[in-house]
Design an enzyme around this catalytic site. Structure first.
Site, PDB file in Angstrom:
ATOM      1  N   HIS B  49       0.740  -1.152  -0.015  1.00  0.00           N
ATOM      2  CA  HIS B  49      -0.045  -0.095  -0.010  1.00  0.00           C
ATOM      3  C   HIS B  49       0.852   1.294  -0.029  1.00  0.00           C
ATOM      4  CE1 HIS B  49      -3.936   1.688   0.660  1.00  0.00           C
ATOM      5  NE2 HIS B  49      -3.413   2.620   1.327  1.00  0.00           N
ATOM      6  N   HIS B  96     -10.480   1.969  -1.231  1.00  0.00           N
ATOM      7  CA  HIS B  96     -10.751   1.898  -0.032  1.00  0.00           C
ATOM      8  C   HIS B  96     -11.544   0.523   0.007  1.00  0.00           C
ATOM      9  CE1 HIS B  96     -10.470   4.028   4.354  1.00  0.00           C
ATOM     10  NE2 HIS B  96      -9.372   3.673   3.599  1.00  0.00           N
TER      11      HIS B  96
END
Lengths: 235, 737
Positions: B49, B96
């Site tokens: 990430h 998300h």
């Protein structure tokens, strides 16, 4: 002549109202911070839409205690023009300047779309540019627009011409299907007995320029400017 | 020198998502074993990430330079592009997915919050939100819960912060059951000279932490997003958003951007204070020193480890010119925000974390920022061969074409999404000239006659069936959406949603999709200015379809000239711009009507694509068109139906091309735009099309109250509208087996 736009933390239509006042109406306008204790120097007030204090607790219920509201109430009591749009309308009902209250939409969801509105009363100076029975088209965007008032209150409002706008279909019929939020009697906007305080859930600032899809809100703003040019109220 | 602990267990490494090899590398770089705080910081920064360790070598294939690019990919929180008049547009998309799979409402809400912070961190006022969502089929109660929760969360957060949500798309496929995709894009606007950098510069300048207090929520969020099967992992990593706090941060930071008090500004997103301070120090070519004992916490007894890795929302790190701390605090305080001095910029390139007098971590910023990268070998997945051997001739033609068209119009992937977008405020800020539902939304730029076209698009099914073509089509289609409204594509942002890249077939998909995207970017001259990678999207070992989402921004010199997809006038001529074929591979027709995800993704000729789009924009600049609409899901027939429904007028059309009629009507061959125009402009339009070497076939006329397509389709417009309008409600009402 100067329009004051009251800015609460969480207001989000404040710049839109400022844009219309300055760019479309070509009037002087400025923000009034919610912590001010005075609104002197302003000839009319706008409480814009948004989510003051995040709508936490209940829409408008915290903003109503902002220091500026004392001065807003005095200004209104002296006959000053006060316009409350969406969250501004909710704040005005919480502050007792307008009758009724606004609950969560009956569908329990936010609604953003264009709505048709029928002019029920032209008592308020804000409605001087419209005809009784005229059908308008304005954007709505709210989660808590479900207007309620008790039967006696409603009768009194009706008798005094305080019910200003009702949701309707394109032909002007106030059908249940045309009601986007469950408001009693399809009520979309109301004024006080004197007419100088006007609150509505639809957004006249979002339909004051042709490129945004309609100009039916312009009348509210023009009325504001023309009334003030004739007889400004200073407190 | 901070205390170190010698032996680290496999369990400890799992908690921070580092391999033993990576741990050994940390030890070698540091010259000693890291302590627990340092290990946590490495784990977060070296996660996929934050560190892009699997994707970075591939992302380098994407073109990032362009004449209009002011800030390119990877330089700052978001890219910035010159739009003239001294203005820049700043935009980015972010995923998300994992938080939304666990808690859809807050997962989606905080996704919006995060992407909005990336934009105003740069000093830009956010002017538009878009989102791209993927769920499993709606006949499953869990998928309905995820869908309603995500839409509710976006509505809750976006409406409150007062940013219009002007566009997006929602697609349902069993591939996303258990692993929904929630990609949010934000667009901002700023005067170019006011752009703020996320850099810690100037030793002695002050670090101030602003906004919410730091809690124990979201610890390991960055590492969590890099694990497959989020439902099996930590529940406590999902944060709760406070859009009111965010709104205050927006206004306060924009006010601060007008002063000269700021050196830099950085939001706290994934990996919280660790990531924001490391990135600011690394990009500023300096060091930072932070005292965690000064960080306001929500609860007693939070450890340095927890404070450095918390992902509590609505926090910003301001790098403030020394001596201006009181002025900065006054601005935040006026907006009701708490700000605290937590440290300072140093000259030694170290990220040094103290807890009072004790040093609890001390690492060179570049070691944290430079995650290891892995170049892997991909292998073509086995399913491709079977899918590519599909032939349309193996399927019967529909017995009733009317029924097939109505069924397609009612399919949740095509049906009206009004029930979704009416929950988003799309008209606040009084810029929305064309809202959601069209090929692209159009915003005016106040004070100018120009406008912006914005869109977000992706097709996982295409990428599954041919990753290279799918990647190219994703870029081409986003650009085509812009061209259909008359906007010149300027630049794109992308979110790459894939499965576990450690699997060779997933890596193959990732590499091929990126290569396809790169080819289309080059051909269309649209550079990549920002993006995000979301890997490990898997449920019980099954990867999602490879799904790149492309957010693109374009410019209209005259916003008045914009065109919509709605037919405008009876009597207008309808023409098909671009090549026609009966190719049905990967189509919604195959999946909705025949229940199969198969065939080969349609071929895309990028030279043709460029010419088709250029011709369309030239039509629009010359004010020749009444309407323009991209042929995508459901092909030519659905494009015509949508234009007719939007305009409230029917059409009579001869189906162009040769081959199977179902393929011609419902196939999704690329580079096609359906336009309508007054007959008097026909000659001029043909000259433009010829000039670009693009097929331009007159196929019918806008007229009547029915959809009449060749001799197979004759549907009353009212029936088509009903199918299209009620599709979502009907899908939501169906209870699965």
């Amino acid at each position: 002549m100067k329009i004051g736009i009251v800015q609460f933390p969480g207001s989000n239509c404040d710049y839109d109202c400022l844009h219309v006042a300055r760019t479309v109406l070509q009037q002087q306008a400025a923000f009034i911070w919610h912590q001010e204790h005075s609104v002197s120097g302003y000839d009319a007030l706008v409480l814009p839409g948004g989510f003051s204090y995040g709508d936490y607790l209940r829409s408008g219920s915290i903003a109503r205690f902002s220091p500026v509201m004392g001065a807003v109430i005095k200004f209104a009591d002296a006959g000053g023009l006060v316009l409350g749009i969406c969250n501004g309308f909710q704040i005005l009902t919480e502050a007792g300047l307008l009758p009724g209250a606004l609950l969560k939409n009956s569908a329990l969801e936010f609604r953003c779309r264009w709505a048709h509105l029928r002019v029920e009363s032209t008592l308020s100076p804000f409605m001087a540019g419209y005809d009784h029975g005229q059908v308008l088209r304005m954007p709505i965007a709210h989660g808590d627009g479900n207007f309620v008032a008790g039967p006696e209150e409603l009768n009194r409002m009706h008798d005094h011409g305080q019910i200003v706008l009702r949701y309707c279909d394109e032909h002007g019929d106030t059908t249940p299907a045309a009601n986007p939020n469950g408001s009693v009697d399809n009520i979309a906007g109301v004024c006080n007995e004197a007419g100088n305080v006007f609150g509505l859930m639809p957004h006249p600032e979002r339909c004051a320029e042709p490129e945004l899809g309609g100009v039916d809100g312009l009348g509210v703003w023009r009325a504001l400017a023309s009334v003030l040019e004739a007889e400004p109220v200073r407190v | 020198m901070p205390q170190t602990n010698a032996a680290v267990t496999d369990a400890e490494l799992r908690e921070v998502s580092l391999t033993r090899d990576e741990y050994n590398r940390v030890c070698a770089q540091l010259g000693r074993p890291p302590n627990r705080v340092e290990l946590g910081m490495f784990g977060a920064m070296w996660s996929e990430h934050c560190g892009y360790k699997n994707s970075r070598p591939l992302l380098e294939l994407l073109p990032t330079a362009g004449a209009h690019v002011l800030i390119g990919a990877g330089e700052e929180n978001a890219g910035a592009v010159d739009i003239g008049n001294g203005l820049a547009v700043v935009f980015k998309v972010e995923s998300h997915n994992h938080p939304s799979a666990v808690e859809p409402f807050q997962g989606a809400a905080t996704g919006v919050g995060g992407i909005v912070r990336d934009i105003f961190t740069m000093g830009a006022r956010p002017i538009a939100l878009l989102n791209s969502l993927r769920f499993g089929p709606l006949d499953d109660a869990r998928n309905r819960y995820l869908f309603n929760g995500v839409v509710g969360g976006i509505s809750h957060y976006g409406n409150c912060v007062g940013i219009p949500d002007v566009g997006g798309e929602v697609v349902f496929s069993s591939s996303y059951a258990g692993n929904p995709l929630v990609n949010a894009m934000c667009v901002g606007i700023i005067r170019q000279e006011k752009l703020i950098r996320a850099r810690a510069r100037g030793a002695g300048n002050t670090l101030m932490l602003v906004g919410a207090a730091t809690g124990r929520d979201g610890i390991h969020g960055a590492s969590f997003a890099s694990l497959d099967d989020p439902e099996l992992s930590h529940r406590g990593v999902v944060q709760v958003g406070d859009p009111f706090m965010e709104k205050l941060l927006i206004e306060a930071c924009l006010e601060l951007g007008e002063t000269d008090y700021l050196v830099g500004l950085q939001d706290l997103g994934a990996a919280g204070l660790t990531s924001s301070s490391v990135e600011a120090a690394h990009k500023g070519e300096s060091g930072v020193e932070i005292d965690v004992s000064r960080v306001p916490c929500r609860e007693e007894g939070m450890t340095p480890y927890e404070i450095m890795l918390s992902e509590s929302q609505e926090r910003m790190l301001a790098i403030v010119r020394r001596g201006a701390e009181a002025e900065v605090e006054a601005i935040f305080s006026r907006w009701g925000l708490h700000s605290t001095v937590i440290g300072s910029v140093t000259a030694d390139g170290m990220v040094r974390v103290r807890s009072g007098a004790e040093i609890v971590a001390e690492i060179p910023a570049h070691q944290l920022a430079d995650a290891p990268t892995y170049v892997r070998e991909g292998t073509a997945p086995a399913y491709l061969q079977e899918a590519h051997s599909f032939a349309l001739s193996s399927l019967p033609e529909p017995q009733d074409y009317n029924e097939a068209l109505l069924k397609l119009l009612a399919s949740p992937n095509i049906a009206s999404k009004e029930s979704v977008f009416q929950q988003y405020d799309y008209s606040v800020q009084v810029n929305t000239v064309e809202g959601p539902g069209g090929d692209a939304a159009v915003l005016r730029i106040k004070g100018t006659s120009s406008g912006l076209g914005v869109t977000i698009d992706g097709n996982g099914q295409y990428c599954y069936l041919d990753p290279y073509r799918g990647g190219a089509i994703a870029v081409a289609e986003a650009a085509r959406n812009l061209s259909c409204v008359g906007a010149e594509p300027l630049a794109l942002t992308n979110c790459l949603n894939f499965g576990n890249p450690e699997k060779t077939d997933v890596y193959f998909q990732l590499e091929q999709v990126i290569r396809g995207m790169a080819a289309a970017c080059e051909a269309l001259n649209v550079p990549v200015v920002s993006g995000n990678v979301s890997l490990y999207n898997e449920t019980r070992g099954q990867a999602i379809y490879p799904t790149p989402m492309i957010g693109m921004v374009g410019k209209l010199d005259a916003v008045q000239q914009r065109v919509t997809s709605a037919f405008k006038r009876a009597g207008d001529v309808i023409a098909l711009l671009g090549p026609q074929s009966d190719d049905c591979g990967g189509s919604e027709y195959l999946s909705s009507i025949h229940g199969m995800v198969s065939g080969r993704t349609p071929r895309i000729d990028l030279d043709m694509e460029v010419s088709v789009q250029a011709a369309c924009r030239q039509f629009i600049r010359a004010s020749l068109l009444s309407s323009a609409h991209d042929c995508s899901h459901g092909g030519l027939a659905v494009a015509l139906a949508e234009s007719a429904i939007a305009g409230g007028i029917g059409c009579e059309v001869e189906v162009p091309g040769t081959g199977r009629v179902d393929g011609l009507l419902f196939g999704e061959s690329q580079s096609r735009i359906v336009v309508s125009l007054p007959e008097k402009g026909l000659e001029a339009a043909r000259a433009v099309a010829d000039g670009h070497g693009v097929p331009f076939a007159i196929i019918g006329r806008v007229q009547g109250s029915a959809l009449a397509l060749g001799d197979r389709v004759r549907v009353p417009l009212a029936s088509a509208r009903q199918a299209w309008q009620n599709g979502m409600a009907e899908a939501l009402a169906v209870e699965g087996q």
